[in-house]
Scaffold this active site. Structure first.
Site, PDB file in Angstrom:
ATOM      1  N   ASP A  16     -13.338  58.653 -54.979  1.00 10.30           N
ATOM      2  CA  ASP A  16     -12.220  59.442 -54.457  1.00 10.30           C
ATOM      3  C   ASP A  16     -11.143  59.569 -55.533  1.00 10.30           C
ATOM      4  O   ASP A  16     -10.561  58.578 -55.970  1.00 10.30           O
ATOM      5  CB  ASP A  16     -11.648  58.757 -53.216  1.00 10.30           C
ATOM      6  CG  ASP A  16     -10.664  59.622 -52.450  1.00 10.30           C
ATOM      7  OD1 ASP A  16     -10.045  60.513 -53.065  1.00 10.30           O
ATOM      8  OD2 ASP A  16     -10.506  59.406 -51.235  1.00 10.30           O
ATOM      9  N   SER A  50      -7.350  60.948 -44.746  1.00 13.56           N
ATOM     10  CA  SER A  50      -6.337  61.474 -45.658  1.00 13.56           C
ATOM     11  C   SER A  50      -4.976  61.552 -44.972  1.00 13.56           C
ATOM     12  O   SER A  50      -4.465  60.537 -44.539  1.00 13.56           O
ATOM     13  CB  SER A  50      -6.790  62.831 -46.205  1.00 13.56           C
ATOM     14  OG  SER A  50      -6.038  63.194 -47.336  1.00 13.56           O
ATOM     15  N   HIS A  63     -13.616  62.099 -51.926  1.00  8.39           N
ATOM     16  CA  HIS A  63     -12.618  62.260 -50.868  1.00  8.39           C
ATOM     17  C   HIS A  63     -13.268  63.071 -49.752  1.00  8.39           C
ATOM     18  O   HIS A  63     -13.311  64.307 -49.802  1.00  8.39           O
ATOM     19  CB  HIS A  63     -11.383  62.971 -51.406  1.00  8.39           C
ATOM     20  CG  HIS A  63     -10.225  62.956 -50.466  1.00  8.39           C
ATOM     21  ND1 HIS A  63      -9.416  61.857 -50.310  1.00  8.39           N
ATOM     22  CD2 HIS A  63      -9.745  63.887 -49.602  1.00  8.39           C
ATOM     23  CE1 HIS A  63      -8.476  62.114 -49.420  1.00  8.39           C
ATOM     24  NE2 HIS A  63      -8.661  63.344 -48.967  1.00  8.39           N
TER      25      HIS A  63
END
Length: 373
Positions: free
Chosen positions: A149, A53, A184
């Site tokens: 995600d 991320s 995610h």
């Protein structure tokens, strides 16, 4: 693991984490001054880096800024270099969907504008703000995207691959991985929450060993790990590596915590030649972040949840790898979730060699390598 907490429902934990970063809640910090990194026999030309991320975006930034020393990278749920163009709204709408519901998601197959990013990258290289882009052609790059995600959707990973291709990375050096059941999350073989969930600690049981795949893709076939790590985790003083002009207000202006972590194999500690891999956590994963629910290991703070459970240390001992785990920290209003800077909260030079976080990471690598023979 959103890059920014524009959603009011996400605000409670970030503000508590802010208190932690100010020393009001200091349980995550060492009771005594941490030492600097050890001086080891490090081959700096074999440096690699990975992250998830915000850590994924920072991985690409460090890679481009210092491509002369980077052998390979692993990018989990990250996107192209300088994707945000120092615009927070672009960061949370076109390069990710982390601004919802306050900022509608605008991610598409072309939302990052790869041709423009490639052009700006070449311009920055021409000015010496980053290393020459020709260095990328010799690097090994693995990208990981979760098909489920919703925060950094799969089109971003596809545009990252297109970005690398446009800069001359041969297809044989680029390994794009899509995990069909992953949200995610930082994928692991068997640690964390369900692979498809998108919540803290953003580490998921995905039957996929990200550390092994990233390190193996970068360095080639790895020696199998032992039954348990034989080296040592070291908590070190990050302040020693922050540029002097910023060190006085580190928690407010740099987004860097007071300490970080490193895993040092016994062989490296004894002077054998080793390599460095930098492993970057994502938002809400730093050691001083205070989540809404207790971390899996107990306590108030994340602590070493990311450091000790993402699997890098398992592969370090027998493969002559020192694993560096730098730590970001919350900044009120500007970075409440303790993200790495990929949209400019530390300044408009956030993606260049002049960026405080990139300079600090490079100083850590250089510090480890002061024992090189």
């Amino acid at each position: 693991m959103p890059a920014l907490a524009l959603n009011p429902r996400r605000f409670l934990a970030p503000w508590l984490a802010t208190l932690a970063s100010l020393g009001v809640l200091a349980a995550a910090l060492p009771a005594h001054a941490a030492p600097p990194l050890p001086a080891l026999n490090i081959d700096i030309s074999q440096t690699s880096i990975s992250g998830i991320s915000s850590g994924g975006f920072m991985t690409v930034q460090f890679q481009l800024a210092h491509s002369s020393i980077v052998k390979g990278v692993g990018v989990v749920a990250g996107g192209p270099f300088n994707c945000s163009k120092a615009d927070v709204l672009r960061a949370v709408s076109s390069c990710s969907c982390t601004g919802e519901p306050s900022v509608p998601c605008a991610v598409s197959e072309t939302s990052t504008d790869v041709p423009a990013l490639v052009a700006s990258t070449e311009e920055m290289a021409g000015k010496g703000l980053i290393d020459p882009t020709r260095n990328l052609a010799g690097q090994r790059i693995l990208t990981v995207a979760g098909a489920r995600d919703t925060l950094v959707p799969p089109p971003i990973a596809r545009q990252l691959s297109a970005y690398y291709t446009a800069l001359g990375v041969p297809a044989s050096n680029l390994s794009p991985v899509s995990l069909p059941n992953a949200g995610h999350t930082m994928p692991t073989q068997n640690y964390g929450i369900a692979c498809g969930l998108e919540k803290e600690p953003y580490i998921g049981k995905c039957a996929y060993d990200s550390a092994r795949e990233i390190l193996g893709w970068t360095y080639g076939k790895l020696a199998a790990p032992g039954s348990k790590p034989a080296g040592k985790f070291i908590q070190f003083d990050q302040r020693a590596y922050i540029p002097a002009r910023s060190a006085g207000a580190f928690s407010w202006s740099t987004g860097l915590d007071t300490t970080g972590w490193a895993y040092v194999p016994n062989s490296c500690a004894k002077g054998e030649k080793c390599r460095v891999h930098i492993a970057l956590h994502g938002c809400k994963q730093g050691q001083s972040y205070l989540p809404l629910t207790p971390p899996p290991g107990g306590g108030l703070y994340n602590g070493t949840t990311f450091v000790k459970n993402t699997g890098y240390d398992r592969w370090a001992d027998k493969n002559h790898l020192v694993i560096l785990y730098p730590q970001a920290v919350s900044i009120p209003f500007r970075n409440p979730n303790g993200c790495w800077d990929w949209w400019g909260y530390t300044g408009t030079d956030y993606a260049t060699k002049n960026a405080v976080q990139i300079r600090t990471l490079r100083a850590m690598v250089d510090g480890l390598a002061t024992g090189a023979k």
